[in-house]
Design a protein around this motif. Structure first.
Motif, mmCIF file in Angstrom:
data_model
loop_
_atom_site.group_PDB
_atom_site.id
_atom_site.type_symbol
_atom_site.label_atom_id
_atom_site.label_comp_id
_atom_site.label_asym_id
_atom_site.label_seq_id
_atom_site.Cartn_x
_atom_site.Cartn_y
_atom_site.Cartn_z
ATOM 1 N N PHE A 1 0.670 -1.747 0.366
ATOM 2 C CA PHE A 1 0.562 -0.119 0.112
ATOM 3 C C PHE A 1 1.125 0.856 0.061
ATOM 4 N N ILE A 2 1.107 1.947 -1.094
ATOM 5 C CA ILE A 2 2.133 2.900 -1.403
ATOM 6 C C ILE A 2 1.418 4.017 -0.246
ATOM 7 N N GLY A 3 0.063 4.457 -0.925
ATOM 8 C CA GLY A 3 -0.403 5.928 -0.370
ATOM 9 C C GLY A 3 -0.098 5.405 1.187
ATOM 10 N N ARG A 4 -0.498 4.663 1.794
ATOM 11 C CA ARG A 4 -0.926 4.727 3.301
ATOM 12 C C ARG A 4 0.503 4.474 3.946
ATOM 13 N N LEU A 5 1.635 4.314 3.284
ATOM 14 C CA LEU A 5 2.487 4.812 3.671
ATOM 15 C C LEU A 5 4.035 6.294 3.515
ATOM 16 N N ASP A 6 2.932 6.766 2.261
ATOM 17 C CA ASP A 6 3.524 8.043 2.440
ATOM 18 C C ASP A 6 2.764 9.060 3.298
ATOM 19 N N ASP A 7 1.620 8.492 3.717
ATOM 20 C CA ASP A 7 0.103 8.921 4.724
ATOM 21 C C ASP A 7 1.661 9.447 6.245
ATOM 22 N N ILE A 8 1.932 8.795 6.036
ATOM 23 C CA ILE A 8 2.929 8.616 7.643
ATOM 24 C C ILE A 8 4.257 9.192 7.407
ATOM 25 N N ASN A 9 4.580 9.657 6.684
ATOM 26 C CA ASN A 9 5.701 10.036 5.825
ATOM 27 C C ASN A 9 6.657 9.445 5.875
ATOM 28 N N ASP B 1 8.072 6.264 2.335
ATOM 29 C CA ASP B 1 8.203 6.474 0.958
ATOM 30 C C ASP B 1 7.263 4.810 0.284
ATOM 31 N N GLY B 2 6.582 5.345 -0.186
ATOM 32 C CA GLY B 2 5.741 3.872 -0.352
ATOM 33 C C GLY B 2 6.880 3.100 -1.679
ATOM 34 N N MET B 3 7.341 3.669 -2.479
ATOM 35 C CA MET B 3 8.365 3.269 -3.576
ATOM 36 C C MET B 3 9.141 2.571 -3.354
ATOM 37 N N ASP B 4 9.713 3.180 -1.967
ATOM 38 C CA ASP B 4 10.851 2.403 -1.701
ATOM 39 C C ASP B 4 10.914 1.065 -0.793
ATOM 40 N N LEU B 5 8.540 0.907 -0.923
ATOM 41 C CA LEU B 5 8.634 -0.758 -0.766
ATOM 42 C C LEU B 5 8.598 -1.602 -1.731
ATOM 43 N N ILE B 6 8.423 -0.853 -2.668
ATOM 44 C CA ILE B 6 8.044 -1.205 -4.134
ATOM 45 C C ILE B 6 9.493 -1.182 -4.749
ATOM 46 N N GLN B 7 10.436 -1.483 -4.569
ATOM 47 C CA GLN B 7 11.474 -1.257 -5.469
ATOM 48 C C GLN B 7 12.289 -2.702 -4.114
ATOM 49 N N ILE C 1 -2.996 3.412 -4.289
ATOM 50 C CA ILE C 1 -2.344 4.196 -5.598
ATOM 51 C C ILE C 1 -3.651 5.347 -5.279
ATOM 52 N N ARG C 2 -2.581 6.577 -5.134
ATOM 53 C CA ARG C 2 -3.302 8.051 -5.165
ATOM 54 C C ARG C 2 -2.933 9.295 -6.185
ATOM 55 N N SER C 3 -2.063 8.839 -7.187
ATOM 56 C CA SER C 3 -1.428 9.888 -8.152
ATOM 57 C C SER C 3 -0.933 9.130 -9.690
ATOM 58 N N VAL C 4 -1.091 10.133 -10.466
ATOM 59 C CA VAL C 4 -0.647 9.759 -10.924
ATOM 60 C C VAL C 4 0.908 9.524 -11.268
ATOM 61 N N GLU D 1 5.700 6.492 -11.180
ATOM 62 C CA GLU D 1 6.922 5.919 -10.349
ATOM 63 C C GLU D 1 6.961 4.164 -9.872
ATOM 64 N N ALA D 2 6.360 3.233 -10.139
ATOM 65 C CA ALA D 2 5.926 2.249 -9.826
ATOM 66 C C ALA D 2 5.697 1.953 -11.579
ATOM 67 N N ALA D 3 5.703 2.292 -12.610
ATOM 68 C CA ALA D 3 5.817 1.444 -13.460
ATOM 69 C C ALA D 3 7.014 1.069 -14.281
ATOM 70 N N LEU D 4 8.280 2.943 -13.645
ATOM 71 C CA LEU D 4 9.927 2.563 -13.779
ATOM 72 C C LEU D 4 10.051 1.448 -12.954
ATOM 73 N N ILE D 5 9.870 0.928 -10.870
ATOM 74 C CA ILE D 5 10.126 0.721 -10.887
ATOM 75 C C ILE D 5 10.060 -1.106 -11.492
ATOM 76 N N GLY D 6 9.175 -1.494 -11.960
ATOM 77 C CA GLY D 6 9.197 -2.478 -12.598
ATOM 78 C C GLY D 6 7.382 -3.696 -11.805
ATOM 79 N N ALA D 7 7.021 -2.983 -10.882
ATOM 80 C CA ALA D 7 5.731 -3.704 -10.743
ATOM 81 C C ALA D 7 4.662 -4.059 -11.700
#
Ligand code: G3P
Length: 217
Positions: free
Chosen positions: A129-137, A139-145, A165-168, A173-179
């Motif tokens: 859950f990317i957005g919910r990690l961002d909500d607590i400051n 970086d959700g993308m670090d988790l995907i990576q 996912i909350r934004s474009v 970013e998730a696509a660049l990482i390879g989700a």
């Protein structure tokens, strides 16, 4: 990247499906509440619209009850993916249901170690859950990576389903990482097509075209 729609709104699913933008659907108890519909009825309707995986979430907290609910949900249609929370009971249910050949989406994942466990339990999808990690400051993308690296290190076939996912920008970013998959609300998917320079350029082309006095048809 596969696109799943994170909603139980059948009209929104149909509209995006007609555009070829729907590879699957994810739902959860909050989205069922928002729809105001009966879970079995609305999930069946979604499965009739979409050929790809449709995640339907159990609400039991104990493994045996999760397994029973999962089996019942899986009877709705061939393309049901049983969604289970990332708890030890959820992992136990994942092992049993995936062993029966059912698709399983393990949800509410907030750490790479949780994702590692889900893969070992035979999950078809892991939902960080990317957005919910961002909500607590965080970086959700670090988790995907991190999950991408771990799964690639060991050849796990569990698909990374970037969720909350909350934004474009999250999608890009998730696509660049390879989700492997992203699931987003219909409004975020619609926003992917918009750019202010597209609007501005089109406005200029229309103004110039009007001055030519020509018609194509
Ligand atoms: O797919 C999970 C998603 O529904 C959660 O999104 O925005 O409630 O964190 P959000």
């Amino acid at each position: 990247m596969k696109f799943f729609v994170d909603t139980a709104d059948t009209q929104a699913i149909s509209e995006l499906n007609d555009l070829g933008m729907v590879d699957g659907v994810t739902t959860n108890p909050s989205l069922i509440l928002k729809s105001g519909r009966d879970i079995l009825e609305v999930t069946k309707e979604i499965c009739d619209i979409v050929t790809g995986p449709v995640s339907a979430e159990v609400v039991a907290l104990e493994a045996d009850a999760m397994i029973a609910e999962g089996r019942k949900l899986a009877e709705i249609a061939e393309n049901i993916t049983v969604k289970l929370p990332l708890t030890w009971d959820g992992l136990k249910a994942c092992k049993v249901l995936s062993g029966e050949g059912k698709m399983v989406n393990v949800t509410l994942c907030f750490s790479a170690n949780q994702a590692l466990l889900a893969a070992k339990a035979g999950a078809s999808f892991i939902s960080p859950f990317i957005g919910r990690l961002d909500d607590i400051n965080l970086d959700g993308m670090d988790l995907i990576q991190d999950i991408r690296t771990i799964y690639d290190n060991y050849g796990f076939e569990t698909e990374i389903l970037a969720a909350s996912i909350r934004s474009v920008n999250h999608v890009q970013e998730a696509a660049l990482i390879g989700a492997d998959v992203m699931t987003a609300p219909p409004e975020v998917i619609r926003k992917l097509a918009t750019h202010p320079l597209t609007d501005k350029g089109l406005e200029q082309f229309m103004a110039d075209w009007a001055k030519t006095g020509q018609n194509i048809l």
